[in-house]
Design a protein around this motif. Sequence first.
Motif, PDB file in Angstrom:
ATOM      1  N   PRO A  41       0.749  -1.427  -0.046  1.00  0.00           N
ATOM      2  CA  PRO A  41      -0.282   0.163  -0.097  1.00  0.00           C
ATOM      3  C   PRO A  41       1.124   1.705   0.494  1.00  0.00           C
ATOM      4  CG  PRO A  41      -0.251  -1.056   2.766  1.00  0.00           C
ATOM      5  CD  PRO A  41       0.695  -1.544   0.566  1.00  0.00           C
ATOM      6  N   MET A  42       2.183   1.147   0.916  1.00  0.00           N
ATOM      7  CA  MET A  42       2.432   2.446   1.334  1.00  0.00           C
ATOM      8  C   MET A  42       3.764   3.094  -0.410  1.00  0.00           C
ATOM      9  SD  MET A  42       3.141   3.332   5.369  1.00  0.00           S
ATOM     10  CE  MET A  42       3.534   1.716   5.708  1.00  0.00           C
ATOM     11  N   LEU A  43       3.928   1.345  -0.548  1.00  0.00           N
ATOM     12  CA  LEU A  43       4.971   1.491  -1.791  1.00  0.00           C
ATOM     13  C   LEU A  43       4.246   2.528  -3.068  1.00  0.00           C
ATOM     14  CD1 LEU A  43       7.827  -0.952  -1.518  1.00  0.00           C
ATOM     15  CD2 LEU A  43       7.795   1.701  -0.774  1.00  0.00           C
ATOM     16  N   HIS A  44       2.899   1.570  -2.991  1.00  0.00           N
ATOM     17  CA  HIS A  44       2.053   1.881  -4.457  1.00  0.00           C
ATOM     18  C   HIS A  44       1.794   3.337  -4.432  1.00  0.00           C
ATOM     19  CE1 HIS A  44      -1.850   3.522  -3.532  1.00  0.00           C
ATOM     20  NE2 HIS A  44      -2.049   3.410  -5.053  1.00  0.00           N
ATOM     21  N   GLY A  45       1.349   4.057  -2.953  1.00  0.00           N
ATOM     22  CA  GLY A  45       1.307   5.364  -3.414  1.00  0.00           C
ATOM     23  C   GLY A  45       2.822   6.166  -3.757  1.00  0.00           C
ATOM     24  N   SER A  46       3.936   5.671  -2.939  1.00  0.00           N
ATOM     25  CA  SER A  46       4.584   6.284  -3.751  1.00  0.00           C
ATOM     26  C   SER A  46       5.617   6.857  -5.243  1.00  0.00           C
ATOM     27  CB  SER A  46       6.148   5.608  -2.926  1.00  0.00           C
ATOM     28  OG  SER A  46       7.459   6.082  -2.902  1.00  0.00           O
ATOM     29  N   LEU A  47       4.747   5.488  -5.405  1.00  0.00           N
ATOM     30  CA  LEU A  47       5.133   5.705  -7.336  1.00  0.00           C
ATOM     31  C   LEU A  47       3.709   6.339  -7.760  1.00  0.00           C
ATOM     32  CD1 LEU A  47       5.305   2.047  -8.146  1.00  0.00           C
ATOM     33  CD2 LEU A  47       7.399   2.890  -8.351  1.00  0.00           C
ATOM     34  N   ARG A  48       3.042   6.518  -6.555  1.00  0.00           N
ATOM     35  CA  ARG A  48       1.516   6.847  -7.572  1.00  0.00           C
ATOM     36  C   ARG A  48       1.965   8.408  -7.213  1.00  0.00           C
ATOM     37  NH1 ARG A  48      -3.947   7.455  -4.232  1.00  0.00           N
ATOM     38  NH2 ARG A  48      -4.868   9.508  -5.839  1.00  0.00           N
ATOM     39  N   PHE A  49       2.472   8.813  -6.567  1.00  0.00           N
ATOM     40  CA  PHE A  49       3.334  10.662  -6.306  1.00  0.00           C
ATOM     41  C   PHE A  49       4.192  10.969  -6.765  1.00  0.00           C
ATOM     42  CE2 PHE A  49      -0.319   9.928  -2.516  1.00  0.00           C
ATOM     43  CZ  PHE A  49      -1.711   9.987  -3.093  1.00  0.00           C
ATOM     44  N   VAL A  50       4.889  10.476  -6.389  1.00  0.00           N
ATOM     45  CA  VAL A  50       6.651  11.053  -7.329  1.00  0.00           C
ATOM     46  C   VAL A  50       6.492  10.446  -8.290  1.00  0.00           C
ATOM     47  CG1 VAL A  50       8.916   9.749  -7.696  1.00  0.00           C
ATOM     48  CG2 VAL A  50       8.098   9.768  -5.431  1.00  0.00           C
ATOM     49  N   THR A  51       5.464   9.981  -9.480  1.00  0.00           N
ATOM     50  CA  THR A  51       5.553  10.008 -11.113  1.00  0.00           C
ATOM     51  C   THR A  51       4.498  11.147 -11.226  1.00  0.00           C
ATOM     52  OG1 THR A  51       5.647   7.432 -11.358  1.00  0.00           O
ATOM     53  CG2 THR A  51       4.285   8.621 -12.416  1.00  0.00           C
ATOM     54  N   ALA A  52       3.578  11.571 -10.510  1.00  0.00           N
ATOM     55  CA  ALA A  52       3.051  12.507 -10.807  1.00  0.00           C
ATOM     56  C   ALA A  52       3.339  13.413 -11.230  1.00  0.00           C
ATOM     57  CB  ALA A  52       1.441  12.419 -10.235  1.00  0.00           C
ATOM     58  N   ALA A  53       4.069  14.169  -8.819  1.00  0.00           N
ATOM     59  CA  ALA A  53       5.105  15.024  -9.147  1.00  0.00           C
ATOM     60  C   ALA A  53       5.861  15.471 -10.515  1.00  0.00           C
ATOM     61  CB  ALA A  53       5.769  14.591  -8.020  1.00  0.00           C
ATOM     62  N   ALA A 190       3.100  19.830  -6.844  1.00  0.00           N
ATOM     63  CA  ALA A 190       4.484  19.534  -7.387  1.00  0.00           C
ATOM     64  C   ALA A 190       5.491  18.462  -5.871  1.00  0.00           C
ATOM     65  CB  ALA A 190       5.426  19.662  -8.142  1.00  0.00           C
ATOM     66  N   ILE A 191       5.741  19.662  -5.187  1.00  0.00           N
ATOM     67  CA  ILE A 191       6.553  19.110  -4.573  1.00  0.00           C
ATOM     68  C   ILE A 191       5.728  18.785  -3.298  1.00  0.00           C
ATOM     69  CG2 ILE A 191       8.050  20.464  -1.843  1.00  0.00           C
ATOM     70  CD1 ILE A 191       7.831  23.930  -4.253  1.00  0.00           C
ATOM     71  N   GLU A 192       5.065  19.278  -3.010  1.00  0.00           N
ATOM     72  CA  GLU A 192       3.840  18.523  -2.357  1.00  0.00           C
ATOM     73  C   GLU A 192       4.002  16.657  -2.542  1.00  0.00           C
ATOM     74  OE1 GLU A 192       0.080  20.697  -1.546  1.00  0.00           O
ATOM     75  OE2 GLU A 192       0.909  22.155  -0.874  1.00  0.00           O
ATOM     76  N   MET A 193       3.305  16.738  -3.833  1.00  0.00           N
ATOM     77  CA  MET A 193       3.390  15.061  -4.175  1.00  0.00           C
ATOM     78  C   MET A 193       5.061  14.334  -3.847  1.00  0.00           C
ATOM     79  SD  MET A 193       0.649  15.260  -7.369  1.00  0.00           S
ATOM     80  CE  MET A 193       1.045  16.208  -7.861  1.00  0.00           C
ATOM     81  N   LEU A 194       6.161  15.399  -4.405  1.00  0.00           N
ATOM     82  CA  LEU A 194       7.234  14.255  -4.287  1.00  0.00           C
ATOM     83  C   LEU A 194       7.798  14.496  -2.907  1.00  0.00           C
ATOM     84  CD1 LEU A 194       9.602  13.742  -6.113  1.00  0.00           C
ATOM     85  CD2 LEU A 194      10.770  15.887  -5.518  1.00  0.00           C
ATOM     86  N   ALA A 195       7.071  15.393  -2.250  1.00  0.00           N
ATOM     87  CA  ALA A 195       7.935  14.680  -0.799  1.00  0.00           C
ATOM     88  C   ALA A 195       6.654  13.950  -0.027  1.00  0.00           C
ATOM     89  CB  ALA A 195       7.401  16.243  -0.153  1.00  0.00           C
ATOM     90  N   GLY A 196       5.272  13.516  -0.043  1.00  0.00           N
ATOM     91  CA  GLY A 196       4.708  12.857   0.494  1.00  0.00           C
ATOM     92  C   GLY A 196       5.139  11.198  -0.687  1.00  0.00           C
ATOM     93  N   GLY A 197       5.472  11.286  -1.547  1.00  0.00           N
ATOM     94  CA  GLY A 197       5.627  10.365  -2.292  1.00  0.00           C
ATOM     95  C   GLY A 197       6.873   9.483  -1.741  1.00  0.00           C
ATOM     96  N   MET A 198       8.019  10.298  -1.306  1.00  0.00           N
ATOM     97  CA  MET A 198       9.035   9.647  -0.564  1.00  0.00           C
ATOM     98  C   MET A 198       8.872   9.571   0.801  1.00  0.00           C
ATOM     99  SD  MET A 198      11.992  12.804  -2.692  1.00  0.00           S
ATOM    100  CE  MET A 198      13.470  12.447  -1.646  1.00  0.00           C
ATOM    101  N   GLY A 199       7.964  10.245   1.067  1.00  0.00           N
ATOM    102  CA  GLY A 199       7.697   9.890   2.767  1.00  0.00           C
ATOM    103  C   GLY A 199       7.347   8.948   2.898  1.00  0.00           C
ATOM    104  N   LEU A 200       6.677   8.087   1.670  1.00  0.00           N
ATOM    105  CA  LEU A 200       5.562   7.046   1.592  1.00  0.00           C
ATOM    106  C   LEU A 200       6.737   5.712   1.560  1.00  0.00           C
ATOM    107  CD1 LEU A 200       1.936   7.852  -0.044  1.00  0.00           C
ATOM    108  CD2 LEU A 200       2.091   6.741   2.386  1.00  0.00           C
TER     109      LEU A 200
END
Length: 333
Positions: A41-53, A190-200
Amino acid sequence: MSANATDDRPTLMVWGALGIVYVVWGSTYLGIKIAIETMPPMLHGSLRFVTAALLLAGFLVIRKGLAPFRMSLRQFGGAALVGLLLLTGGNGMVAVAEQHISSGLAALLVASVPLWLVVFRFAVRDRPALLTLAGVLVGFCGVAALSLGGGASGGTTGIVVILVASLSWSIGSFLSARIPMPSSVWAASAIEMLAGGMGLAVVGTSFGERLDLAAVSGRSWLALAYLVLVGSLVGFTAYTWLLGNARISLVSTYAYVNPVVAVLLGVLVVNEHITAQILLGGLVILIGVALVVSTERRAKPVAPVAAEITAPTEAAAPAEAAAPVPAEDSASR
């Protein structure tokens, strides 16, 4: 073209964009459910938000160069903090919760976010209207009904996690208007999604999550692509356009429609079981949220409207909370 056709066009475009937000953001709960069938679940979110960012940042650089990303260190830090709260603590925990509860129940519990925001306002001595407080009380009665007996599709662990997710998202939304943020909401997103994705990614690997690419089904990859391209980019574009072309009181109706769409899709697509108690509790939550939002729309705006109506599943919602949205009729950014 006739005058009537010209007059009707904006209305048709508004309803078209609103329909996209209704369906797309309501469907992200189901998208998460399918993606985590074979993805952590968390790595899926990381892929999702880093890609979108990266997609959003690349689009910005191509269109406007580096200008949107010129910001102070405090503004960058503010966006990163909000991203961690919204996406790592908010969206990430929604995915974790959906391992234990149905996507429909998750959506109904997430609908409590506007209620938490009113509680935070009260805590900082911003006294909401009496009807707003009544809406909060009604809404939390619905949350209690779902939490104390979510039916066969709800586990205690999932309910606790989804409530923590809603609380984290609410804190991020509340802080976003009270700390330094980038002037460009697109760059902030973009910054929020990148930070959130890396956090995940950090949290997920810390808890032992590992992504086995060979084990991921085509169905999960398609769901992830849908969440990135449609949930994040298409939904966000439609929402941003709406903020500049429609009354915020109309746009905010997605806060009540998304959970309904999520419940229906969960039942129709993956045969989720929805009990009478879940439906009743969800209805009570939506009544409370409707009372809060409608009362706040009639009152003089004292806080960013977008931060009061977002929920932790929209992939691009960080930008909604990134900057204040002007009042009712001038919600242009």
